[in-house]
Every structure is written in C-alpha cells, then in structure tokens.
Motif scaffolding. Sequence first.
Motif, short mmCIF file in Angstrom:
data_model
loop_
_atom_site.label_atom_id
_atom_site.label_comp_id
_atom_site.label_asym_id
_atom_site.label_seq_id
_atom_site.Cartn_x
_atom_site.Cartn_y
_atom_site.Cartn_z
N SER A 225 20.05 12.17 -3.29
CA SER A 225 20.14 11.69 -4.67
C SER A 225 19.58 10.28 -4.83
O SER A 225 19.53 9.77 -5.94
N SER A 226 19.19 9.65 -3.73
CA SER A 226 18.61 8.32 -3.77
C SER A 226 17.09 8.41 -3.96
O SER A 226 16.49 9.46 -3.74
N SER A 227 16.47 7.29 -4.38
CA SER A 227 15.05 7.33 -4.66
C SER A 227 14.43 5.96 -4.43
O SER A 227 15.14 4.95 -4.31
N SER A 228 13.09 5.91 -4.36
CA SER A 228 12.36 4.66 -4.21
C SER A 228 11.10 4.72 -5.07
O SER A 228 10.60 5.81 -5.38
N LYS A 229 10.60 3.52 -5.45
CA LYS A 229 9.42 3.45 -6.31
C LYS A 229 8.67 2.17 -6.03
O LYS A 229 9.26 1.11 -5.83
N PHE A 230 7.33 2.27 -6.02
CA PHE A 230 6.47 1.12 -5.76
C PHE A 230 6.00 0.52 -7.09
O PHE A 230 5.59 1.24 -8.00
N TYR A 231 6.06 -0.81 -7.18
CA TYR A 231 5.51 -1.55 -8.30
C TYR A 231 4.47 -2.55 -7.77
O TYR A 231 4.31 -2.71 -6.57
N GLY A 232 3.81 -3.25 -8.67
CA GLY A 232 2.78 -4.19 -8.26
C GLY A 232 3.31 -5.35 -7.46
O GLY A 232 2.66 -5.83 -6.53
N THR A 233 4.51 -5.84 -7.80
CA THR A 233 5.06 -7.03 -7.14
C THR A 233 6.24 -6.74 -6.23
O THR A 233 6.68 -7.63 -5.51
N LYS A 234 6.76 -5.51 -6.25
CA LYS A 234 7.95 -5.23 -5.45
C LYS A 234 8.10 -3.73 -5.23
O LYS A 234 7.39 -2.91 -5.83
N VAL A 235 9.08 -3.40 -4.39
CA VAL A 235 9.49 -2.02 -4.15
C VAL A 235 10.96 -1.91 -4.52
O VAL A 235 11.76 -2.76 -4.13
N GLU A 236 11.31 -0.90 -5.28
CA GLU A 236 12.70 -0.72 -5.71
C GLU A 236 13.27 0.56 -5.11
O GLU A 236 12.62 1.61 -5.10
N VAL A 237 14.51 0.47 -4.64
CA VAL A 237 15.23 1.61 -4.07
C VAL A 237 16.56 1.73 -4.80
O VAL A 237 17.28 0.74 -4.96
N ASP B 158 0.85 -1.19 0.00
CA ASP B 158 0.00 0.00 0.00
C ASP B 158 0.89 1.24 0.00
O ASP B 158 1.47 1.60 1.02
N ARG B 159 1.01 1.88 -1.15
CA ARG B 159 1.94 3.01 -1.26
C ARG B 159 1.48 4.23 -0.47
O ARG B 159 2.29 5.12 -0.18
N GLU B 160 0.20 4.31 -0.14
CA GLU B 160 -0.30 5.44 0.63
C GLU B 160 0.11 5.34 2.10
O GLU B 160 0.44 6.34 2.74
N ARG B 161 0.08 4.12 2.65
CA ARG B 161 0.40 3.94 4.07
C ARG B 161 1.86 3.58 4.30
O ARG B 161 2.40 3.82 5.38
N SER B 162 2.49 2.96 3.32
CA SER B 162 3.87 2.48 3.49
C SER B 162 4.86 3.64 3.45
O SER B 162 4.62 4.67 2.81
#
Length: 350
Positions: A284-296, A245-249
């Motif tokens: 300079s670091s970043s994170s992104k939510f996908y359907g099956t995983k989270v990438e940093v 849940d990208r809104e709560r996570s």
Amino acid sequence: MVRCTRKGCGQEYDPDNNPADSCRYHLGAPVFHEGLKSWSCCSDTNKPVLDFDEFMNITGCTLSTHTNEVPKTATSTQQPLPNVNLTMTKSPGGKEVYSSTPVKPAATRTPSAAPLQAEKAPVVEDEDDLTIPISPGALCRRKGCGVAFVSDEVNRLGDGDGTVCSYHPAPPIFREGSKGYLCCKRRVLEFDEFLKIQGCKTGRHVFAPKVQVLDSLAEQLTDCRVDHFQTPSEVHVSVFAKGSDRERSTIKIEETQIHFDLYLPSSKRFKRTISLFGPVDPDSSSSKFYGTKVEVILKKSDTRSWTLLEKTTHDLGNISLTFGVSGRTGTIGGKEIVLDEANRHRELQS
C-alpha cells in the motif's frame, strides 16, 4: 591559548592579543522552528537552514573582543508537552471548539503491543584524508569535538593525546525544547548546555573527510537531506535528491526498511537504508520522483505515533511527535485537522 565562549565563535585566542574586532559572534539566541534553524539576531540577513552543520557555520553578525567567561543563561521553566488527543466539537453558534484528553496506548494489529526491538542500522562514518594539508586552527569535523588543528604530529599522526577525538556519531535531535544526540541519552534545554554535551564515542579526528568513490563506475557517494512528517495512518518521506535519474534509480520498500539507490547528476549517487521506527505495508506504500526531490508515502501497519523516522535502540526519554495537517506542508495554516482513529470515530458519532 584559551577558547572563546561567545555563541558562533568558539575560536582559540591569545588573551594578550585580543583586538576589539577579533571575535565575530551571535548576540541573540538560536531559533528552532519546524525543522528550520536560525539566530534571532540576524534571521533577516542569514536565512534559516535545515541542516544543523549549516546552522553552526552561519557567520556571526556582531564584532567584539574574545572572552572565556561562562555565558549567563536564564532558568528555563519549559515543561514537556503532554501527549493528548485533540477532539473538535461545534457550539450552537457554529464555532469550532477543541478539547484534549490524555492519550491511551493505541492497540496495534501485531500480536504484541511492545515496541519493536531491532539492531540499529550501521552508521558509515567519515575518515580523515591525511594527504590533504590542514591550516592551523581548523576545527575537527566530528560533531561535539571542536578540537583545533595544531599540526600533523600533534593531531593526525601517532597515538598521542592530541589525536584522540571524543565525538557524537549520530545527528542531533531537537524536540519540544529538548536538545541532545540520537547516539546518547543526555537531554538539555539550553543551547549552550547542548554544545557542552561530552562526546559518547572516541576515535580519530576528521579534519578533511575522504571522498567515497564506487570502484566500477567512479561515482561519488553523496548525502541528501531526508525529511518526514506523519498522519495517523501514513508517514510521508522526502529525499531532497535534485535531478534523480528515475530510469536508473531504485526505491525498495520493505515492512521494516526502505532502500534508496538514487543516481544524481555530476556522477553522484545516494545510497542509504533506513530501518523504520514502525512496520509498514509495502503493497500500500508508494514512491514518486520529482524534479527536486523523491517522495515516499509509507502506509503504517498500526496506528502508533512514530517518535522518529529511523529506529534507534537508545532511550529517547519523554519525546513524542504531533501529527501533521492536510492541505499544506507543515503545521501552520493547514486547511483540515488530522485526527487519529479514536477521535475520528467520535467526530462521526457527534
């Protein structure tokens, strides 16, 4: 009762009652490649897995009688790979030619080039749920133990010898043929020898792990697989938390740590803090939510090669990681080789 020594079995048996089909084991050898783990004898029917515990639970593909004979292993001549820089040049015919030179220690932007020394992040260990009944013969869940359950009186209650568990609290590590555990120094080449590495910590057996529950929201804490690869300037981290849940996570990136707090379906939650092997630039670091995983994507503060994602205070010996390639995931079939700063400068001058 004696313990079977065949790969993939490890059960205790009665030598006087040993039918021809009582042992189910693996006739081949373990195969470890780019994080995937499988058996050479049944890789077509049993798909390779990433988690070591899943690999150990792959059902044997051959039936026979049990045995307690020491398996014969061939003497390994494998040598650790040298730490080198890869330089690309072009021949008059247009072909790419690669040559290697020994790597010199990379200069860092920090005042001191010495590796960071910090306390190891605390490890949350499982506890045995004594309210859950256990069947005789069930094995202790702790890594490196392998004790078979006899009864509550022998293995779970009191302070008898049968209640003492000798185990490894940290996960196994496989690098360039070397095998061991992050929590202790011993490294071996043969898989059979790896299984015999004596536990470095003692405690109570865990036959049925307790389920950890958050008090207020009654959410079950769960674990997610974390993978990573690196380039000379970045470290890419993937947390396989499907349906987060990208809104709560929340994902908080600091100079030496990452804090994950991911809300998952079915009232599950993944919480973990990773103390990083080297410093990063949070801005300079970043994170992104996908359907099956989270990438940093972590931006390194210096050009050092990270031996591991998570910092450890233990001596890992002669272990190093190669850099990944761009264009595709993994090191096979990459479209473009990734060079460090020194070789990139040489390439621009050539």
